[in-house]
Design a protein around this motif. Structure first.
Motif, PDB file in Angstrom:
ATOM      1  N   ILE A 108       0.897  -1.239  -0.103  1.00 15.13           N
ATOM      2  CA  ILE A 108       0.010   0.065   0.143  1.00 15.13           C
ATOM      3  C   ILE A 108       0.761   1.238   0.030  1.00 15.13           C
ATOM      4  O   ILE A 108       0.501   2.138  -0.685  1.00 15.13           O
ATOM      5  N   TYR A 109       1.902   1.403   0.611  1.00 10.81           N
ATOM      6  CA  TYR A 109       2.847   2.451   0.701  1.00 10.81           C
ATOM      7  C   TYR A 109       3.573   2.650  -0.322  1.00 10.81           C
ATOM      8  O   TYR A 109       3.753   3.661  -1.051  1.00 10.81           O
ATOM      9  N   SER A 110       3.878   1.619  -1.050  1.00  8.55           N
ATOM     10  CA  SER A 110       4.549   1.638  -2.511  1.00  8.55           C
ATOM     11  C   SER A 110       3.457   2.023  -3.507  1.00  8.55           C
ATOM     12  O   SER A 110       3.771   2.933  -4.493  1.00  8.55           O
ATOM     13  N   ALA A 111       2.353   1.578  -3.468  1.00  8.07           N
ATOM     14  CA  ALA A 111       1.280   2.162  -4.466  1.00  8.07           C
ATOM     15  C   ALA A 111       0.943   3.599  -3.900  1.00  8.07           C
ATOM     16  O   ALA A 111       0.629   4.470  -4.995  1.00  8.07           O
ATOM     17  N   ALA A 112       0.972   4.107  -2.969  1.00  8.68           N
ATOM     18  CA  ALA A 112       0.724   5.529  -2.597  1.00  8.68           C
ATOM     19  C   ALA A 112       1.686   6.312  -2.986  1.00  8.68           C
ATOM     20  O   ALA A 112       1.541   7.400  -3.399  1.00  8.68           O
ATOM     21  N   ASP A 113       3.112   5.843  -2.904  1.00  8.39           N
ATOM     22  CA  ASP A 113       4.108   6.673  -3.193  1.00  8.39           C
ATOM     23  C   ASP A 113       4.118   6.660  -4.705  1.00  8.39           C
ATOM     24  O   ASP A 113       4.580   7.768  -5.244  1.00  8.39           O
ATOM     25  N   TYR A 127      11.002   9.286 -12.317  1.00 12.84           N
ATOM     26  CA  TYR A 127      10.449   8.811 -11.034  1.00 12.84           C
ATOM     27  C   TYR A 127      11.560   8.366 -10.206  1.00 12.84           C
ATOM     28  O   TYR A 127      12.677   7.905 -10.543  1.00 12.84           O
ATOM     29  N   ASP A 128      11.285   8.551  -8.991  1.00 11.65           N
ATOM     30  CA  ASP A 128      12.154   8.517  -7.684  1.00 11.65           C
ATOM     31  C   ASP A 128      12.049   6.917  -7.295  1.00 11.65           C
ATOM     32  O   ASP A 128      11.215   6.703  -6.205  1.00 11.65           O
ATOM     33  N   PHE A 129      12.590   5.543  -7.838  1.00 11.02           N
ATOM     34  CA  PHE A 129      12.590   4.462  -7.375  1.00 11.02           C
ATOM     35  C   PHE A 129      12.840   4.191  -5.902  1.00 11.02           C
ATOM     36  O   PHE A 129      12.395   3.519  -5.146  1.00 11.02           O
ATOM     37  N   VAL A 130      14.099   5.024  -5.334  1.00 11.19           N
ATOM     38  CA  VAL A 130      14.631   4.772  -4.238  1.00 11.19           C
ATOM     39  C   VAL A 130      13.793   5.298  -3.092  1.00 11.19           C
ATOM     40  O   VAL A 130      13.648   4.756  -2.031  1.00 11.19           O
ATOM     41  N   ARG A 131      12.884   6.326  -3.495  1.00  4.00           N
ATOM     42  CA  ARG A 131      12.089   6.781  -2.423  1.00  4.00           C
ATOM     43  C   ARG A 131      10.918   5.810  -2.483  1.00  4.00           C
ATOM     44  O   ARG A 131      10.439   5.540  -1.220  1.00  4.00           O
ATOM     45  N   THR A 132      10.510   5.214  -3.262  1.00  2.20           N
ATOM     46  CA  THR A 132       9.210   4.047  -3.288  1.00  2.20           C
ATOM     47  C   THR A 132      10.031   2.984  -2.408  1.00  2.20           C
ATOM     48  O   THR A 132       9.171   2.417  -1.534  1.00  2.20           O
ATOM     49  N   LEU A 133      11.111   2.722  -2.500  1.00  2.07           N
ATOM     50  CA  LEU A 133      11.643   1.434  -1.909  1.00  2.07           C
ATOM     51  C   LEU A 133      11.759   2.223  -0.141  1.00  2.07           C
ATOM     52  O   LEU A 133      11.561   0.950   0.479  1.00  2.07           O
ATOM     53  N   ARG A 134      12.245   3.370   0.081  1.00  2.80           N
ATOM     54  CA  ARG A 134      12.087   3.924   1.329  1.00  2.80           C
ATOM     55  C   ARG A 134      10.540   3.670   2.145  1.00  2.80           C
ATOM     56  O   ARG A 134      10.511   3.215   3.201  1.00  2.80           O
ATOM     57  N   MET A 135       9.504   3.900   1.160  1.00  2.00           N
ATOM     58  CA  MET A 135       8.369   3.750   1.732  1.00  2.00           C
ATOM     59  C   MET A 135       7.804   2.572   1.759  1.00  2.00           C
ATOM     60  O   MET A 135       7.204   2.162   2.959  1.00  2.00           O
ATOM     61  N   ALA A 136       8.102   1.814   1.058  1.00  2.00           N
ATOM     62  CA  ALA A 136       7.831   0.326   1.125  1.00  2.00           C
ATOM     63  C   ALA A 136       8.719  -0.488   2.232  1.00  2.00           C
ATOM     64  O   ALA A 136       8.166  -1.214   3.338  1.00  2.00           O
ATOM     65  N   GLY A 137       9.764  -0.081   2.497  1.00  2.00           N
ATOM     66  CA  GLY A 137      10.545  -0.486   3.604  1.00  2.00           C
ATOM     67  C   GLY A 137      10.050  -0.281   5.018  1.00  2.00           C
ATOM     68  O   GLY A 137       9.938  -0.941   5.971  1.00  2.00           O
ATOM     69  N   TYR A 138       9.473   1.218   5.057  1.00  2.00           N
ATOM     70  CA  TYR A 138       8.876   1.745   6.235  1.00  2.00           C
ATOM     71  C   TYR A 138       7.545   0.743   6.664  1.00  2.00           C
ATOM     72  O   TYR A 138       7.415   0.460   7.430  1.00  2.00           O
ATOM     73  N   GLY A 139       6.650   0.515   5.444  1.00  6.12           N
ATOM     74  CA  GLY A 139       5.464  -0.179   5.859  1.00  6.12           C
ATOM     75  C   GLY A 139       5.846  -1.578   5.978  1.00  6.12           C
ATOM     76  O   GLY A 139       5.074  -2.039   7.077  1.00  6.12           O
ATOM     77  N   SER A 241      -6.000   0.133   4.020  1.00  2.00           N
ATOM     78  CA  SER A 241      -6.824   0.731   3.032  1.00  2.00           C
ATOM     79  C   SER A 241      -7.300   2.058   3.072  1.00  2.00           C
ATOM     80  O   SER A 241      -7.280   2.912   2.040  1.00  2.00           O
ATOM     81  N   PHE A 242      -7.579   2.587   4.392  1.00  2.00           N
ATOM     82  CA  PHE A 242      -7.994   3.947   4.322  1.00  2.00           C
ATOM     83  C   PHE A 242      -6.836   4.866   4.177  1.00  2.00           C
ATOM     84  O   PHE A 242      -6.778   5.907   3.720  1.00  2.00           O
ATOM     85  N   SER A 243      -5.848   4.137   4.623  1.00  4.70           N
ATOM     86  CA  SER A 243      -4.430   5.168   4.658  1.00  4.70           C
ATOM     87  C   SER A 243      -3.787   5.214   3.367  1.00  4.70           C
ATOM     88  O   SER A 243      -2.624   5.979   3.135  1.00  4.70           O
ATOM     89  N   TYR A 244      -4.443   4.770   2.281  1.00  7.83           N
ATOM     90  CA  TYR A 244      -3.899   4.818   1.128  1.00  7.83           C
ATOM     91  C   TYR A 244      -3.792   6.246   0.531  1.00  7.83           C
ATOM     92  O   TYR A 244      -2.760   6.792   0.244  1.00  7.83           O
ATOM     93  N   LEU A 245      -5.050   6.997   0.649  1.00 10.51           N
ATOM     94  CA  LEU A 245      -5.109   8.498   0.333  1.00 10.51           C
ATOM     95  C   LEU A 245      -4.229   9.350   1.318  1.00 10.51           C
ATOM     96  O   LEU A 245      -3.445  10.190   1.117  1.00 10.51           O
TER      97      LEU A 245
END
Length: 262
Positions: A108-113, A127-139, A241-245
């Motif tokens: 969900i964090y990857s899709a949101a980013d 597109y910043d793939f490293v940023r998406t990986l950071r969000m996925a790792g946090y999630g 699911s709510f946290s997507y937005l």
């Protein structure tokens, strides 16, 4: 001669008396009202037993027929909920809850980013793939496990789903869990981008309060639905699911330039 006649008379008298006694006993049994009533009662009881056994036979057939008609296993085929991705996900929630919830949060964090970078920001730098990986790792490493333990903790403290318990859970989320996870999110993301401690503190002073104000306008309705109507095992999924937005907004806030401390 007289002795033979006397013997014959004795034999005749004995036979006559036995026949008379036999007929007398039969006549008494017929004319005795107690014997008649007992015989009638016995006959009536026998007929009632026969009638009950006959009446139970169609009733038992009717009951068995009714059970066969009503039984869901005899009428309906195998439930479709036993198959498909939903049942697979529910089984994974039960067998490996932390891993499943962590992977869900990471996706969900990857899709949101991805949505934040593609729709909200539209950076010209690509597109910043490293940023998406950071969000996925946090999630996966922080948010997913924390959601599991948080919802279990809240359900133990307030096990009911009445209105008062629901509002207490919402208040805990807005005053304890929400601010804590927001501060951790900003701090971890800033640290992974190479910001110093003073820069992280300056970022929190700039972004934390206004992010919490935005959360107060968004999360209470989501938390009410989650705590009131959703089982504990599925609450992290619904919250994610709510946290997507919300995560689209959070990733946007985390991508803001660092605060100058000079």
């Amino acid at each position: 001669m007289s002795a033979a006649i006397k013997d014959s008379l004795k034999i005749y008298n004995l036979r006559h008396s036995s026949i008379r006694n036999l007929w007398t006993s039969r006549w008494n049994s017929i004319t005795d009202p107690i014997a008649i009533s007992n015989g009638f009662a016995n006959q009536l009881a026998h007929q009632l037993r026969q009638s009950k056994s006959c009446s139970r036979f169609p009733q038992s057939i009717f009951q068995r027929t009714k059970e066969v008609e009503i039984s869901p296993t005899s009428v309906m085929p195998s439930s479709p909920s036993k198959f498909g991705p939903v049942s697979w996900y529910l089984s994974m929630i039960k067998s490996r809850p932390i891993v499943t919830k962590s992977i869900t949060s990471a996706l969900i964090y990857s899709a949101a980013d991805f949505s934040s970078q593609s729709i909200v920001e539209k950076s010209t730098e690509g597109y910043d793939f490293v940023r998406t990986l950071r969000m996925a790792g946090y999630g996966m490493l922080i948010l997913g496990p924390s959601l599991h333990y948080w919802f279990n903790f809240v359900s133990r403290v307030f096990p009911k789903r009445d209105i008062m318990s629901t509002f207490k859970k919402m208040a805990l989320g807005q005053t304890v869990y929400g601010p804590t996870m927001t501060a951790i999110f900003f701090s971890v993301n800033a640290a992974l981008q190479g910001e110093s401690g003073s820069e992280i503190v300056a970022r929190l002073k700039r972004d934390l309060v206004r992010t919490m104000i935005s959360g107060i306008m968004y999360w209470p309705a989501c938390d009410f639905v989650t705590f009131k109507f959703i089982p504990v095992s599925l609450q992290p999924l619904v919250s994610n699911s709510f946290s997507y937005l919300w995560t689209v907004y959070m990733t946007y806030m985390a991508s803001l330039e660092k605060v100058s401390t000079a």
